[in-house]
Write a protein that holds these residues in place. Sequence first.
Motif, PDB file in Angstrom:
ATOM      1  N   GLU A 276       0.423  -1.080  -0.405  1.00 27.69           N
ATOM      2  CA  GLU A 276      -0.178   0.026   0.204  1.00 27.69           C
ATOM      3  C   GLU A 276       0.568   1.637  -0.058  1.00 27.69           C
ATOM      4  N   ASP A 277       1.937   1.667   0.646  1.00 26.72           N
ATOM      5  CA  ASP A 277       2.844   2.810   1.087  1.00 26.72           C
ATOM      6  C   ASP A 277       3.384   2.715  -0.558  1.00 26.72           C
ATOM      7  N   ARG A 280       0.720   3.669  -2.651  1.00 22.75           N
ATOM      8  CA  ARG A 280      -0.236   5.410  -2.787  1.00 22.75           C
ATOM      9  C   ARG A 280       1.706   6.772  -3.177  1.00 22.75           C
ATOM     10  N   ARG A 281       2.699   5.437  -3.125  1.00 21.07           N
ATOM     11  CA  ARG A 281       4.349   6.686  -2.970  1.00 21.07           C
ATOM     12  C   ARG A 281       3.663   7.581  -4.733  1.00 21.07           C
ATOM     13  N   ASN A 284       0.418   8.376  -5.697  1.00 22.78           N
ATOM     14  CA  ASN A 284       0.693  10.331  -6.200  1.00 22.78           C
ATOM     15  C   ASN A 284       2.121  11.009  -6.511  1.00 22.78           C
ATOM     16  N   VAL A 309      -5.199   5.062  -5.472  1.00 31.84           N
ATOM     17  CA  VAL A 309      -4.230   6.086  -3.904  1.00 31.84           C
ATOM     18  C   VAL A 309      -5.193   5.696  -3.179  1.00 31.84           C
ATOM     19  N   GLN A 310      -6.630   6.583  -2.621  1.00 33.95           N
ATOM     20  CA  GLN A 310      -7.280   6.489  -1.977  1.00 33.95           C
ATOM     21  C   GLN A 310      -8.213   5.064  -0.975  1.00 33.95           C
ATOM     22  N   PRO A 312      -6.129   1.632  -1.970  1.00 32.75           N
ATOM     23  CA  PRO A 312      -5.447   0.645  -3.357  1.00 32.75           C
ATOM     24  C   PRO A 312      -6.044  -0.753  -3.373  1.00 32.75           C
TER      25      PRO A 312
END
Length: 334
Positions: A276-277, A280-281, A284, A309-310, A312
């Motif tokens: 997930e991290d 999102r990285r 974004n 992103v909200q 994943p």
Amino acid sequence: MVANRDIKPGETILIERPITIHPAAIMASVDHPRGPWGAFEDIYEDGFPVLGETERSVYMDLWNCKPLSGTLGNKICGIARTNGLHTPLGRSKDFSGVYPTISRCNHSCGPNASARFDEETMAMRLFSRRPIAPGEQITTSYVGTANPCAIRQAELKMKYLFNCECNFCKPSKPSRSSRLLRHPYWNAANQLTRQNLDVAAEIYASDYRGSQISLCLSHARDLWAEWLSPSSKQSDGDLLQFHEDALVIIAQEGMELMRISHIAYLAHASAALEDEDGFRRWGNILISLSEWTKGREGIDQKRTWQDWVQDPMASPAWGLRIKAKGNAQNIPRA
């Protein structure tokens, strides 16, 4: 044009409408007394008075690198041919526009800005390709940056009558990537340069890297398909390293518009690994580099990425690599 503040990657620098628009491809006049461009010159001379006084003054102040014959139409036509920017309109998309400020940007084979026309607003948007510092000149490219140096130089000489002396055509020091490259596809490119400056070797290496960048998406598709195969022998790090190294080489060559696909692959790979991290990285970063959006289709794509992103797990790539590894355990051994 020079930056008077820090400009972030993907940031809008300027939006403006064209002074004039004309077909980019015009049939040459075979029997016109003033030569092949004569008919075009007549059209421009007849239509020029329609412009307001300010527009005419700004237009005539633009640079003209074409041969002068002394007529008003010749000068107006020369300015159009010198300063015209691709302005896609209608079905043919083959139009060129002259812009009051954006047309003044100087050239670089590794530009820090690009311009893109929006037919809905009838305006050209100038945006940054990478960070631009205060006092730094804002440049665009007049030719295809993926072409070899010799081809770029020949095209610039033929169309604009100058020899490019930017860092990509006339390097003043050996070019080095910002970090060590680990993937074998990319590492060979930086084996070609030497410790001491050799201009010919630097240009050859730069051309080689440009060719790699132009061809790498086909390789990327093969890597992705193999990576998601249950029989894959490829490591997670190999796929991620390929795209991370691609971003380094793209920055080295000043070809930042080519980075979007690699950032998207890194985001999708993170989703496939249920990271997930990481998703999102990279997601974004992709959203922030707004040059990838174009018209209504681009707006919808950007909104889709924002939704992913909200959440994943809504990504269609979520868990694909994990599932492939699970399926691999069920493959009968020979």
